[in-house]
Design a protein around this motif. Structure first.
Motif, PDB file in Angstrom:
ATOM      1  N   UNK A 269     -44.629  -9.895  25.506  1.00  0.00           N
ATOM      2  CA  UNK A 269     -45.013 -10.508  24.236  1.00  0.00           C
ATOM      3  C   UNK A 269     -45.762 -11.800  24.501  1.00  0.00           C
ATOM      4  N   UNK A 270     -46.697 -12.133  23.603  1.00  0.00           N
ATOM      5  CA  UNK A 270     -47.406 -13.410  23.750  1.00  0.00           C
ATOM      6  C   UNK A 270     -46.515 -14.578  23.336  1.00  0.00           C
ATOM      7  N   UNK A 271     -46.773 -15.722  23.957  1.00  0.00           N
ATOM      8  CA  UNK A 271     -46.154 -16.996  23.565  1.00  0.00           C
ATOM      9  C   UNK A 271     -47.282 -17.884  23.052  1.00  0.00           C
ATOM     10  N   UNK A 272     -47.027 -18.561  21.945  1.00  0.00           N
ATOM     11  CA  UNK A 272     -48.116 -19.286  21.280  1.00  0.00           C
ATOM     12  C   UNK A 272     -47.845 -20.785  21.205  1.00  0.00           C
ATOM     13  N   UNK A 273     -48.966 -21.554  21.234  1.00  0.00           N
ATOM     14  CA  UNK A 273     -48.943 -22.952  20.852  1.00  0.00           C
ATOM     15  C   UNK A 273     -48.843 -23.028  19.327  1.00  0.00           C
ATOM     16  N   UNK A 274     -48.530 -24.192  18.767  1.00  0.00           N
ATOM     17  CA  UNK A 274     -48.334 -24.305  17.323  1.00  0.00           C
ATOM     18  C   UNK A 274     -49.520 -23.854  16.472  1.00  0.00           C
ATOM     19  N   UNK A 275     -50.754 -23.989  16.984  1.00  0.00           N
ATOM     20  CA  UNK A 275     -51.905 -23.599  16.170  1.00  0.00           C
ATOM     21  C   UNK A 275     -52.275 -22.131  16.344  1.00  0.00           C
ATOM     22  N   UNK A 276     -51.445 -21.366  17.058  1.00  0.00           N
ATOM     23  CA  UNK A 276     -51.726 -19.949  17.271  1.00  0.00           C
ATOM     24  C   UNK A 276     -52.496 -19.651  18.536  1.00  0.00           C
ATOM     25  N   UNK A 277     -52.903 -20.688  19.262  1.00  0.00           N
ATOM     26  CA  UNK A 277     -53.592 -20.466  20.536  1.00  0.00           C
ATOM     27  C   UNK A 277     -52.595 -19.912  21.545  1.00  0.00           C
TER      28      UNK A 277
END
Length: 344
Positions: free
Chosen positions: A107-115
């Motif tokens: 699964x992807x892990x994201x920064x707060x802005x969705x990056x």
């Protein structure tokens, strides 16, 4: 910060927690490799793995991202499940399958802005039908990691804002140097140190000559720029241990640790020359200025900053009375304080 300059670095203590988390997952997720990876352009940086992954991959490894399971996870932005890469045309000739990694869930892990930050994934060297419990576990941990990145970012932003508030609280907004209150806080600390170590310390008081005429002739905006320019010029002339603050109006005060009276007078003369060389452009006209300075050095009978500044202030006003654009100093001639001053 990361390459974009917006996000916090992942600390060693955070990585240590993540490693423990991966080892804990091993008890519930039947896979030899569980890893947290950081997306770094065309590569993946392995930030951490469970203990059983060490024969296959290790923390700090850089892996090419192209034609990998993780690349698909990052591209789609959702969970990727591969029970047997050899059975799917898409993965048959992929780098993971060629290296013996047959099964994958990530699964992807994201920064707060969705990056995308990277991936949380598990791999196996044999076909693997990932049970529902495994999928829910990795989804939960990925959500925890994403939430932690958000919390870290918020804490960093809070720290930055606190620093801004602190800077505003201690800085004179016009000149960019310390305000009077913070100058006194620092000066009191230096006085305690100087008295304890019996080391020299001096103070310079500076007043811009005929500043009211500058304001009246050229306007307050020009006067403000004069004060700002003067403060910056003086600050550049000081050592890192020296302290300068705006005392009030057009008055400035300098505290000079480890500085004798002769050295302080020499600096005051230098400041006077630098100030006389300043020009501020106003409507095509060059505005110049001069300053008067008073100097005082710490003496055995002086035990407060206010008293030391008062001595420098007396010398300053003697300089102004004697014609301005002068340096005068307070001179101690006996055990009793006198008003004896010299000037240059």
């Amino acid at each position: 910060m990361n390459n974009s300059g917006r996000w916090p670095e992942i600390s060693d203590s955070t990585l240590e927690v993540w490693l423990h988390l991966l080892d804990s997952m091993s008890w519930l997720l039947p896979a030899p490799i569980i890893a947290i990876n950081r997306s770094c352009g065309s590569h993946l940086l392995v930030l951490g793995t469970n203990a059983s992954a060490k024969p296959y991959i290790s923390k700090g490894s850089e892996l090419p991202l192209l034609h990998t399971y993780c690349a698909q996870t990052l591209q789609d932005g959702v969970k990727t499940v591969v029970p047997d890469g050899r059975a799917t045309k898409r993965w048959q000739n992929s780098i993971p399958v060629k290296n013996g990694f047959i099964a994958y869930i990530g699964l992807p892990i994201f920064w707060p802005d969705g990056e995308p930050f990277g991936t949380l994934c598990a791999l196996d060297t044999k076909p693997h039908t990932w049970p529902f419990s495994s999928e829910k576990l990795i989804e939960t941990v990925a959500a925890i990691l994403t939430a932690q990145l958000m919390l870290m970012t918020q804490l960093q932003q809070l720290e930055y804002r606190n620093q801004q508030v602190h800077a505003l609280a201690i800085t004179d907004s016009l000149t960019g140097i310390f305000n009077r209150a913070h100058f006194f806080d620092l000066a009191e600390q230096e006085l305690v140190r100087a008295l304890r170590t019996k080391r020299p310390m001096s103070v310079i008081m500076l007043d811009v000559d005929l500043f009211k005429q500058i304001n009246d002739t050229y306007g307050h905006d020009c006067g403000d720029r004069v004060l700002h320019q003067l403060a910056q010029v003086c600050q550049r002339a000081l050592r890192s241990i020296d302290i300068v603050g705006r005392y009030g109006g057009e008055e400035f005060v300098f505290l000079l640790p480890e500085t004798s009276l002769p050295d302080a007078v020499a600096l005051a003369k230098r400041l006077k020359g630098l100030i006389a060389a300043i020009t501020v452009e106003h409507n095509g006209e060059l505005v110049t200025m001069t300053a008067s300075l008073g100097v005082a050095a710490l003496q055995p009978h002086v035990d407060t900053i206010k008293e030391l500044i008062n001595q420098a202030d007396i010398a300053l006003y003697r300089a102004k009375r004697n014609g301005r654009n002068l340096v005068c100093y307070h001179e101690q001639t006996s055990a009793v304080s006198t008003d004896g001053v010299g000037h240059s």
